[in-house]
Design a protein around this motif. Structure first.
Motif, mmCIF file in Angstrom:
data_model
loop_
_atom_site.group_PDB
_atom_site.id
_atom_site.type_symbol
_atom_site.label_atom_id
_atom_site.label_comp_id
_atom_site.label_asym_id
_atom_site.label_seq_id
_atom_site.Cartn_x
_atom_site.Cartn_y
_atom_site.Cartn_z
ATOM 1 N N LEU A 1 32.653 34.753 37.311
ATOM 2 C CA LEU A 1 34.091 34.903 37.514
ATOM 3 C C LEU A 1 34.511 34.301 38.854
ATOM 4 C CD1 LEU A 1 36.845 35.985 36.706
ATOM 5 C CD2 LEU A 1 36.168 38.224 37.607
ATOM 6 N N ALA A 2 33.715 34.514 39.894
ATOM 7 C CA ALA A 2 34.008 33.922 41.203
ATOM 8 C C ALA A 2 33.970 32.395 41.128
ATOM 9 C CB ALA A 2 33.004 34.426 42.234
ATOM 10 N N TYR B 1 38.438 26.658 39.099
ATOM 11 C CA TYR B 1 39.359 26.486 37.980
ATOM 12 C C TYR B 1 40.480 27.525 38.033
ATOM 13 C CZ TYR B 1 35.421 23.797 36.152
ATOM 14 O OH TYR B 1 34.393 22.894 35.982
ATOM 15 N N ASN B 2 40.969 27.805 39.229
ATOM 16 C CA ASN B 2 41.958 28.870 39.388
ATOM 17 C C ASN B 2 43.247 28.567 38.620
ATOM 18 O OD1 ASN B 2 42.855 31.371 40.599
ATOM 19 N ND2 ASN B 2 44.181 30.122 41.891
ATOM 20 N N ARG B 3 43.724 27.331 38.678
ATOM 21 C CA ARG B 3 44.965 26.962 37.970
ATOM 22 C C ARG B 3 44.785 27.102 36.468
ATOM 23 N NH1 ARG B 3 46.264 22.385 35.403
ATOM 24 N NH2 ARG B 3 48.493 21.955 35.022
ATOM 25 N N ARG B 4 43.652 26.638 35.953
ATOM 26 C CA ARG B 4 43.389 26.727 34.523
ATOM 27 C C ARG B 4 43.257 28.183 34.079
ATOM 28 N NH1 ARG B 4 44.717 22.984 30.849
ATOM 29 N NH2 ARG B 4 43.080 22.480 29.341
ATOM 30 N N LEU B 5 42.675 29.013 34.923
ATOM 31 C CA LEU B 5 42.523 30.435 34.616
ATOM 32 C C LEU B 5 43.889 31.104 34.494
ATOM 33 C CD1 LEU B 5 40.674 32.909 34.255
ATOM 34 C CD2 LEU B 5 40.702 33.184 36.746
ATOM 35 N N LYS B 6 44.807 30.783 35.398
ATOM 36 C CA LYS B 6 46.153 31.343 35.327
ATOM 37 C C LYS B 6 46.849 30.910 34.045
ATOM 38 C CE LYS B 6 46.915 31.659 40.329
ATOM 39 N NZ LYS B 6 47.711 31.137 41.474
ATOM 40 N N ILE C 1 35.288 25.820 31.931
ATOM 41 C CA ILE C 1 35.845 27.143 32.214
ATOM 42 C C ILE C 1 35.795 28.028 30.976
ATOM 43 C CG2 ILE C 1 38.187 26.288 31.757
ATOM 44 C CD1 ILE C 1 39.239 28.420 33.609
ATOM 45 N N VAL D 1 34.694 30.569 38.516
ATOM 46 C CA VAL D 1 35.910 30.145 37.818
ATOM 47 C C VAL D 1 37.114 30.207 38.754
ATOM 48 C CG1 VAL D 1 37.539 30.790 36.003
ATOM 49 C CG2 VAL D 1 35.100 30.726 35.519
ATOM 50 N N GLN D 2 37.227 31.276 39.531
ATOM 51 C CA GLN D 2 38.376 31.429 40.419
ATOM 52 C C GLN D 2 38.391 30.374 41.518
ATOM 53 O OE1 GLN D 2 37.898 35.649 41.479
ATOM 54 N NE2 GLN D 2 39.782 36.086 40.365
ATOM 55 N N VAL D 3 37.235 29.959 41.963
ATOM 56 C CA VAL D 3 37.164 28.970 43.034
ATOM 57 C C VAL D 3 37.478 27.567 42.517
ATOM 58 C CG1 VAL D 3 35.622 27.818 44.671
ATOM 59 C CG2 VAL D 3 35.568 30.308 44.451
#
Length: 244
Positions: free
Chosen positions: A49-50, A56-61, A87, A52-54
């Motif tokens: 998860l960390a 691919y943060n935009r894609r995750l949102k 992601i 992904v957030q680092v």
């Protein structure tokens, strides 16, 4: 003191060696409640998860937004094949881990009542069953799209349930540690309630997608949802009941 009884006398009460043994077991149970490999799996989930957030943060949102907003889902599709993106693979792995651990720990919590204590082999079987059910669902969606000539709507439906599963995985990974180390039943019921809400939401989304296509038969839509959502759930429950 009668023969065969050892213990400490305080007033009129005795603390026997058997009582002491049971007390020690009760005290040490929480410390050994979670297997080490379960803890490692959860930490691995948070590490993913960390990652992904680092990166691919935009894609995750966008994935979170696409769960409730149709135009964000369309944007995800326009920007690439979401199913093959890194992601998505990472988030789906988190879903497999968290959902499997959630069910596994739920069975452990109620092991005294149901008479079944799950082990590592059972966990692997559970994880494999969840993965196989997803593959079967994907195949059925594609086949039904061809049979009913609704490939576009079938692809949209598959995209929506895929993203909902990813969100489920992220929610469950966040409650696993308090579920295991704080209050198992409370957090288990919280997770179960969330799963129920998301299951109903899947059905509503499926109905909305079906109704948006005027040529799609309501009877076919009913069979569609029963086959793709209710049947896999029934098979998973049936599998668990055979193990208990």
């Amino acid at each position: 003191m009668p023969a065969g009884m050892t213990g400490l006398q305080q007033g009129d009460s005795f603390i026997t060696t058997e009582d002491t043994s049971n007390l020690v077991k009760t005290i040490t149970r929480p410390a050994s409640y979670a297997d080490d490999w379960i803890f490692i799996l959860i930490i691995a989930g948070f590490a993913l998860l960390a990652f992904v957030q680092v990166f691919y943060n935009r894609r995750l949102k966008m994935i979170f937004q696409a769960v409730y907003a149709r135009h964000y889902a369309s944007q995800l599709v326009r920007e690439g094949n979401i199913f093959n993106e890194r992601i998505s693979i990472v988030l789906f792995l988190i879903y497999l881990i968290s959902f499997s651990v959630f069910l596994y720990e739920g069975l452990k919590i109620f092991s005294m009542q149901i008479g079944f204590i799950p082990d590592f082999i059972f966990f692997l079987q559970l994880l494999a069953a969840i993965f196989v059910l997803w593959i079967i669902k994907v195949i059925l969606v594609h086949i039904s799209g061809i049979v009913f000539t609704t490939q576009q709507r079938s692809a949209e439906y598959l995209l929506n349930i895929f993203m909902i599963n990813l969100v489920i995985g992220l929610f469950l990974i966040c409650i696993l540690l308090p579920m295991i180390y704080l209050n198992g039943k409370v957090f288990f019921y919280i997770g179960l309630g969330f799963l129920l809400v998301m299951f109903v939401y899947k059905l509503v989304k499926g109905i909305a997608i079906g109704f948006s296509y005027t040529k799609f038969s309501r009877f076919h839509l009913f069979l569609y949802l029963c086959t793709l959502e209710i049947l896999p759930l029934f098979l998973l429950v049936k599998y668990l009941s055979t193990k208990i």
